[in-house]
Structures are given as C-alpha cells and as structure tokens.
Scaffold this motif. Sequence first.
Motif, PDB file in Angstrom:
ATOM      1  N   CYS A  48      57.408 -10.752  52.978  1.00  0.00           N
ATOM      2  CA  CYS A  48      58.571 -10.729  53.880  1.00  0.00           C
ATOM      3  C   CYS A  48      59.874 -10.510  53.097  1.00  0.00           C
ATOM      4  CB  CYS A  48      58.650 -12.041  54.656  1.00  0.00           C
ATOM      5  SG  CYS A  48      60.027 -12.066  55.803  1.00  0.00           S
ATOM      6  N   CYS A  67      63.521 -13.279  60.902  1.00  0.00           N
ATOM      7  CA  CYS A  67      62.648 -12.093  60.956  1.00  0.00           C
ATOM      8  C   CYS A  67      63.433 -10.881  61.448  1.00  0.00           C
ATOM      9  CB  CYS A  67      61.475 -12.381  61.888  1.00  0.00           C
ATOM     10  SG  CYS A  67      60.481 -10.922  62.252  1.00  0.00           S
ATOM     11  N   ILE A  68      63.373  -9.794  60.692  1.00  0.00           N
ATOM     12  CA  ILE A  68      64.071  -8.569  61.098  1.00  0.00           C
ATOM     13  C   ILE A  68      63.101  -7.552  61.714  1.00  0.00           C
ATOM     14  CG2 ILE A  68      65.988  -8.803  59.480  1.00  0.00           C
ATOM     15  CD1 ILE A  68      64.454  -6.770  57.679  1.00  0.00           C
ATOM     16  N   LEU A  69      61.885  -7.994  62.031  1.00  0.00           N
ATOM     17  CA  LEU A  69      60.881  -7.155  62.683  1.00  0.00           C
ATOM     18  C   LEU A  69      60.590  -5.875  61.898  1.00  0.00           C
ATOM     19  CD1 LEU A  69      61.867  -7.561  66.450  1.00  0.00           C
ATOM     20  CD2 LEU A  69      59.858  -8.483  65.299  1.00  0.00           C
ATOM     21  N   CYS A  70      60.430  -6.027  60.589  1.00  0.00           N
ATOM     22  CA  CYS A  70      60.117  -4.852  59.771  1.00  0.00           C
ATOM     23  C   CYS A  70      58.642  -4.450  59.898  1.00  0.00           C
ATOM     24  CB  CYS A  70      60.461  -5.125  58.314  1.00  0.00           C
ATOM     25  SG  CYS A  70      59.334  -6.299  57.534  1.00  0.00           S
ATOM     26  N   HIS A  71      57.824  -5.317  60.480  1.00  0.00           N
ATOM     27  CA  HIS A  71      56.383  -5.080  60.736  1.00  0.00           C
ATOM     28  C   HIS A  71      55.511  -5.197  59.494  1.00  0.00           C
ATOM     29  CE1 HIS A  71      56.905  -2.749  64.796  1.00  0.00           C
ATOM     30  NE2 HIS A  71      57.808  -3.695  64.633  1.00  0.00           N
ATOM     31  N   CYS A  73      54.405  -7.689  57.651  1.00  0.00           N
ATOM     32  CA  CYS A  73      53.357  -8.723  57.671  1.00  0.00           C
ATOM     33  C   CYS A  73      52.225  -8.341  58.613  1.00  0.00           C
ATOM     34  CB  CYS A  73      53.960 -10.079  58.040  1.00  0.00           C
ATOM     35  SG  CYS A  73      54.821 -10.083  59.614  1.00  0.00           S
TER      36      CYS A  73
HETATM   37  S1  SF4 Z   1      58.061  -8.625  60.515  1.00  0.00           S
HETATM   38 FE1  SF4 Z   1      57.035 -10.075  59.121  1.00  0.00          FE
HETATM   39  S2  SF4 Z   1      57.553  -9.343  57.060  1.00  0.00           S
HETATM   40 FE2  SF4 Z   1      59.003  -8.367  58.476  1.00  0.00          FE
HETATM   41  S3  SF4 Z   1      60.775  -9.728  58.519  1.00  0.00           S
HETATM   42 FE3  SF4 Z   1      59.440 -10.382  60.199  1.00  0.00          FE
HETATM   43  S4  SF4 Z   1      58.169 -12.011  59.343  1.00  0.00           S
HETATM   44 FE4  SF4 Z   1      59.087 -10.902  57.607  1.00  0.00          FE
END
Ligand code: SF4
Length: 269
Positions: A48, A67-71, A73
């Motif tokens: 992350c 969480c910036i929703l980068c996907h 994980c």
């Molecule tokens: S999507 Fe997962 S890896 Fe990305 S910021 Fe959110 S928790 Fe972290």
Amino acid sequence: MPWFTRGRRRVTSRWPAHPDSYRDTFPGAVTPIDRPGEAVPAEIPAVCPTGAISRDGDRLHVDQGRCILCHRCVRQYPERFRFTIPAPAAHRDLLVVPALPETDDALAAVRAELARRTRLLRRSIHVRHVDAGSDGADEWEVLALLNPVYDIHRLGIFFTASPRHADVLLVTGVGSRGMAAPLARTLQAAPRPLVVIAAGTDAISGGLVHPTYATSGGIGDLIAATPDSAGATGAADGDPVRVDIWVPGSPPTPFALLHALLLAMGRLQ
Ligand code: SF4
C-alpha cells in the motif's frame, strides 16, 4: 420530481427509499477478507503506497480514510482484499475495517452528540462546499449530486454560495495550508449548529501526499489549528467546530456523499 428520459424510463435514483443496484455494487472501498487461522504474509502491508494496510496477528486491517483506491492490494492479493460499498462514519476510527477494539460508550456518545445538533436539520439543509486543496476529482462527484440521476433537491438538500446560509460544510481536498485562513473565515461566518463533512481520503488524512510544508494531514488538522474553532457566529452553545462525518473514497462516490448528507440530517444512522 423524478426525471425521465424521452423513452419514459425513470433515471432518478430512489435511494434511500428504495435500493439502487448501482450503489449496491459500486466498488468504492477496500475491505480485507478474513481468513481465520491463516498466517498473514509480512510483506502485504508494504503493497500500500499510503500505509492504509496494517497487520494485527492473523488479521489485516484497512484504514479506508487513508486508502486512495489504487487497486494494488486487490490486484496482487485477490484472496486477501475485496471491493465493497463505502460507508461514511461519524467517528474517524470507524473507517478502519474490520473495526479496532473501540468502546461502545464512546461511539454512542458521538452519535448522540451528532443527533442533538442535527435535530433542527431534518427537513432541509443548505450545504456550503469548500475546496481546501483538491485535485478536482472530488468536485466532479460533488457536482454529480445535482444531475438528474442523484437530484439531491428531491431530498431537500441545496447548495448555497454563502457560508452565512449553511447548515453543513462539505470540505474536500488535502487541507492546503493556504486555505487555512479562508476556511477559518468560513467557519466563523457559518451559523450554528453546523455539521462539518470531510469528503474523500484527501480531506480525511491528506491522501497520498500526507502532511508536507504546503499541506496538512487532512482538514481535521486544519480545523484544529483554526484560532477560534469554537466559532463566533451564533455559537450560543459554544460547540467547538470539528469534523462530524468522514466520507471515504478517492474520490468519494456521489452515493457516499449523499449518505453523509443524510447522516447530517439525522435521516440515516
Ligand atoms: S487500494 Fe489497497 S493498496 Fe491501494 S491505497 Fe487502498 S488499501 Fe492501499
């Protein structure tokens, strides 16, 4: 009044009175998948970029406020993470999923306090939006609330250009230090009771950049640093201004924003 297309198909959502399939399936947040008894590989949290993932024995936690929703994980560990519907919270700690040990009394006190202050706002509210250093993504979603699909006027929610008419302050952005003074003036001009909503990961925690010389760690920090956060206009009860509702998402979905506004009106729990 609901909007219809030329073919007479209704386009306006009826949520929250009726379920909405788009809201109920949109991947707007990340949640760990519990696998009791299975060891968690130590390298998972490092995937992350914002440090939103933590490990606690054989459990993973995601702080949806970071969480910036980068996907990343979900792509790299699909057996450990999944997308879920984002849910605004009346307590910052509730954005950590699964929930950390938390005293029920503290949560009940927060909810009761919000209900006390929002008693007057149940029928209709005016919302003042403040951009405190956003990249513009949050504003697209805020603007969508006015389109025929969400049509927030049907729920008695209106935007106002003046903080003097505002019941709710909807704040987006990382909390840039240059916006500290304008935000403080807005807080002082707004009447009480006032509900403050931190909309989006940037506003909650500062997002990807975190605190820097130019940005704070979210608008909570900015408001805490406001010289007179107890307010000056009509603050008869002396309530200090603070963030009341936290909306996860990067950017937050219109349904998540709508959910937060209905929380502010005391129409949802
Ligand atoms: S999507 Fe997962 S890896 Fe990305 S910021 Fe959110 S928790 Fe972290």
